[in-house]
Design a protein around this motif. Structure first.
Motif: not given
Length: 971
Positions: A820-826
């Motif tokens: 599971v990877e959290v998508v970066p805010r940018k």
């Protein structure tokens, strides 16, 4: 002598009534059980050759695709798909080589991706990548829309799927074979085209049908035949239908089977499961039929749904019905299903349908049933009113009368002094209330003491209800008749039943008009038989002499009348030999007993009352009067005038046809419901339904009960005692009807943990599941076991213990099984959040939004996947996103983006930079073909369960690996 013998043999007496009633019920019960349990024989070789199909090949195909479990989330699913594609290509090539010249298009759909909302209350969105197989056989008239035939080739993770839905799949293959046969070449080509769909993923929220719904070819067809399996054998039934017009195509089947009750069950929400029919109707606006196997449910979604537990006869029943139905649908050249405008499929009328002993199929409009119901409510009421008025005017309405006889018998005489026409009025109501109350009480007793006994012994439950009601009703009816005999008992029972069913008919009319339900069709047949029988009981009175009143004048022919024209019956004061009444007549018995005057009515004679001199009677009695032996012992003397054979006509009208309809419904309903207790259903509802149907089954025979032999009732009462004891004490499961035990294993995956934290769950009926886990499962021994109500399957208990950890991806570190990877805010917009998910040896995951958080505007992208099509409106706030991919490659990640739904009174951008939502990402493993390595806990359960229990899947995943974390929003 011959006439007297015939009279006794066929008159309303104990022996003929007992024999005819017994023969009627036994023969009907045997016929119904035969139709219910035994599918028709396979067609002759000539008929199979006429269709140009290969039934042995169909059986071989069924054996091949059911070798292993084939859920969408198992590699065996892909192997079956390749096999089916190869078989289709082989069929088309062979038929083309043999001379078929029509156009056929095969669509290997590996491109359709669909995103659709679930039910609004679920807060669900599903992303699915389809792997459907579509075959379009073009028709000779391109202006006519093609017909769709559908089956799904996936199975559940714990079932081989021979019935759900293997037999449907091989049936579709043979339909393709039959309709691309060289016999269909040239001008013999079908008029309408045929689209054969083999969809994948039905078991996981009807995903395959939804993928088909967004394919361009889906809008071409307006009618369909969906083939399903919710049991594991027997006959395929017409489960539901959209309308009358399309149902008439099924009427072409030689062995039709089904009734509107199943369709109404879906309509009322009594049946919780769904089929692809739902998608075709609700999403595509099509009109069609849902044909499915439906019993026994104990094998549904288990390893017992295999080839061993089905038969070629069962396969042929579905295949034969499909061929005949599709033949009728593709031959239709009308425009009723090809209209222009907002609804191109047109609009049909609500239908009523039912089969009769699996041979005859009736279908008509619900509006027709309503019109017939209203007619039968009004017309008999009017006819009865006129008939009663006529009888009263003729002074022959012996019902509700207590007319004195004049002159009265001597004070020391035992002869009746009145007509005794009220006698018998309350017998049937009292008997009905007593017997029915006790039978309903038995339903409550059974649910309290042994609630699951119907799971494997529904016939013994029926036998208990039937024998109890029979015995109690007979006791009241026969006992009352012994104490106060009356010739009007049968008539009163028919008239009172008519009033009862008249009220029921009003209720049926309301359900038709308000709720659009046609399940009350069978009441019409019961009511019609009872109505005619009750009318006959009234017409019988016309054969009686006029009732007598004081102050009469002579009418002649042995009758007298009062000043209003009413006749009278007077007791005879002539001496007679009492011995004449004590023996049956023989050749030496005079036609008229006594000295000088002919006597009738058991010692009464025609006479004048008042000032008018007596009129000499005619020397010959009326033809209906023979001797005192014509009067049943103790009944009113005037009963010798009643026709002796009308009860036979009443028996014929009131018993066979109504009993066939009721009996078929009894078997259908109990088979559909008796094993639902394993799913958490309330068994009291099941037993009340069975008890009420048992009462209705016997109800038409009640007017004859007081003439039935006590010897037969003693046998039936003994059967009641035996079945009562058995049903209260017998163990409810056996090797043929095994208790379903639902398995699932949750697996919390933490980076750095070599095994993760596993918890094994078994869910089943609360009376049995804890004992199963404690006494039979080795890994649960000496472990902490918890038990609580299951949150998903209400009414069942979930037992949890650590169990054996799973290993779904061998040679893979636990931390790498799912990622599971959290998508970066940018990379995100304002108010958006995103995760990328993948898993090894799995192509199914889901995302749950925890707590009070909700998301919307869900989008999903993945690797080289083509564009995604929405089916339906995106819906409201989302609490769960389900993800399905066609690839097994771990690199093909789901990229899920979601917009956070703001709480009320908070505007966009009001959250801080660090705000986010807590998500649970769960990946699923569903391949049970190698459980000894991948899911050893399931292997243990399957190996050590008692022989009377069997494993089924609790949810889409047998193992659910979980990751929990907070995902921030973009700014």
């Amino acid at each position: 002598m011959a006439r007297s013998t015939l009279l006794r043999a066929l008159s309303f007496r104990t022996t003929p009534v007992t024999l005819l009633t017994l023969i009627t019920y036994l023969s009907i019960s045997f016929a119904l059980l035969w139709v219910h349990l035994v599918p028709p024989n396979v067609a002759s070789n000539a008929e199979l050759a006429a269709w140009d199909i290969d039934l042995p090949q169909a059986w071989a195909d069924l054996q091949e695709i059911t070798k292993e479990y084939r859920p969408y989330n198992a590699r065996r699913n892909d192997e079956v798909r390749e096999y089916l594609l190869a078989q289709i290509q082989a069929i088309l090539k062979r038929n083309k080589d043999r001379g078929y010249d029509g156009s056929v298009e095969v669509i290997d759909d590996l491109e359709t991706n669909v995103l659709f909302p679930g039910e609004a209350k679920d807060g669900l969105t599903v992303y699915y990548e389809g792997t459907n197989i579509i075959v379009h056989v073009h028709g000779s008239n391109p202006e006519l829309s093609p017909v769709l035939i559908n089956a799904h080739y996936d199975s559940v993770s714990t079932g081989y799927g021979a019935t759900d839905d293997g037999k449907a799949v091989v049936s579709v293959l043979q339909v393709i074979n039959a309709f691309t046969s060289p016999k269909r070449a040239g001008d013999k080509q079908i008029k309408r085209g045929l689209i054969a769909l083999l969809n994948n993923g039905e078991e996981d929220y009807l995903n395959g049908a939804r993928a088909y719904a967004v394919h361009p070819i889906a809008n071409r067809s307006h009618t369909f035949l969906n083939l399903e399996g919710a049991g594991a054998g027997g006959r395929a039934t017409l489960f539901r239908s959209t309308d009358t017009e399309v149902t008439r195509f099924y009427k072409q089947s030689k062995r039709p089977f089904g009734m509107i009750i199943s369709g109404d069950g879906f309509k009322r929400g009594l049946v919780k499961s769904q089929t692809d029919y739902k998608v075709f109707v609700e999403n595509l606006g099509m009109r069609g039929l849902d044909v499915a196997f439906w019993q026994p449910r104990s094998r549904y979604h288990t390893e017992d749904d295999d080839v061993r537990h089905t038969s070629r006869e069962s396969l042929w029943h579905m295949l034969g019905s499909s061929l005949e139905t599709i033949e009728a649908m593709t031959s239709d050249t009308s425009k009723q299903f090809d209209r222009e405008g907002e609804n191109p499929a047109g609009t049909g009328s609500d239908a009523v349908w039912f089969d009769f002993l699996g041979r005859v199929f009736a279908v008509f409009k619900l509006h027709t049933l309503f019109a017939l119901t209203i007619t039968l409510i009004v017309v008999p009421f009017v006819v009865f009113a006129f008939t009663i008025y006529g009888l009263a005017a003729a002074s022959k309405l012996y019902y509700f009368s207590n007319t004195p006889l004049h002159p009265a018998p001597p004070p020391n005489s035992s002869k009746p002094t009145t007509t005794r026409g009220w006698r018998g009025l309350f017998r049937f109501p009292v008997a009905f209330v007593v017997a029915s109350g006790a039978t309903i009480g038995l339903a409550y007793l059974l649910e309290k003491i042994n609630p699951m006994i119907a799971y494997s012994h529904q016939l013994s439950v029926y036998a208990m209800f039937i024998s109890a009601w029979w015995s109690l009703l007979w006791f009241v009816m026969r006992g009352a008749d012994a104490i106060r005999p009356t010739a009007l008992g049968r008539g009163y029972a028919f008239l009172e039943q008519w009033l009862f069913w008249w009220a029921v008919m009003i209720f049926v009319a309301i359900t038709i008009n308000v709720q659009k339900l046609g399940s009350g069709y069978f009441v019409m047949f019961i009511y019609a038989g009872i109505t005619l029988s009750a009318w006959i009981s009234l017409l019988e009175l016309a054969a009686l002499p006029k009732k007598q009143y004081p102050g009469t004048t002579a009418l002649g022919n042995g009758y007298t009348s009062d000043h209003d024209g009413h006749s009278i019956i007077a007791p005879s004061d002539a001496p007679h030999d009492a011995s004449d009444d004590d023996h049956d007549p023989d050749e030496s018995t005079p036609l008229f007993r006594g000295r000088d005057r002919p006597r009738t009515f058991h010692g009464y004679t025609r006479t004048n009352i008042g000032t008018t001199p007596m009129h000499t009677p005619s020397p010959s009695p009326p033809p209906s009067i023979t001797s005192e032996s014509d009067i049943y012992p103790g009944e009113q003397p005037w009963s010798s005038h009643l026709p002796p054979y009308t009860w036979l006509l009443q028996h014929l009208l009131s018993l066979p046809i109504p009993t066939i309809f009721t009996g078929s419904i009894m078997l259908f309903v109990s088979s559909a419901l008796s094993q639902t207790g394993a799913d958490g259903s309330n068994m009291l509802t099941v037993y009340l339904s069975m008890a009420i149907l048992s009462i209705i089954f016997l109800l038409p025979a009640t007017p004859f009960f007081h003439r039935i032999s006590h010897k037969l009732t003693i046998i039936i009462f003994a059967a009641f005692i035996i079945t009562l004891i058995f049903n209260l004490r017998a163990f409810p499961f056996n090797r043929s009807d095994r208790l379903k035990v639902y398995f699932q294993q949750s697996w919390t995956l933490t980076p750095g943990d070599d095994q993760g934290k596993a918890a094994t769950h078994l869910v089943a009926h609360p009376d049995f599941i804890e004992k199963i886990v404690r006494d039979y499962i080795p890994s649960a021994r000496n472990q902490l076991i918890t038990a609580a109500e299951d949150p998903v399957r209400k009414g069942l208990t979930r037992v949890t213990w650590p169990g054996i950890p799973p290993n779904p991806a061998p040679e893979t570190k636990i931390g790498e099984v799912m990622q599971v990877e959290v998508v970066p805010r940018k990379e995100l917009g304002v108010g958006m959040m995103g995760v990328k998910v993948t898993a090894r040896e799995s192509r199914a995951c889901r995302i749950d939004v925890l707590g009070e958080g909700k998301v919307g505007n869900v989008t999903v992208a993945r690797g080289g996947a083509e564009g995604v099509k929405w089916l339906g409106d995106p819906g409201g706030p989302v609490k769960q996103v389900r993800l399905w991919r066609r690839s097994w490659e771990v690199e093909d990640k789901w990229d899920v983006r979601m917009r956070v739904v703001e709480p009320e009174n908070e505007g966009e951008g009001s959250k801080s930079e660090t705000a986010g939502l807590k998500l649970k990402v769960t990946c699923l493993w569903s391949d049970a073909n190698h459980v000894e390595f991948a899911i050893p806990a399931l292997n243990e359960v399957m190996k050590f369960l008692p022989e009377w229990a069997v494993v089924s899947k609790l949810s889409d995943g047998l193992v659910e690996g979980e990751w929990v974390g907070e995902v921030p929003m973009g700014v």
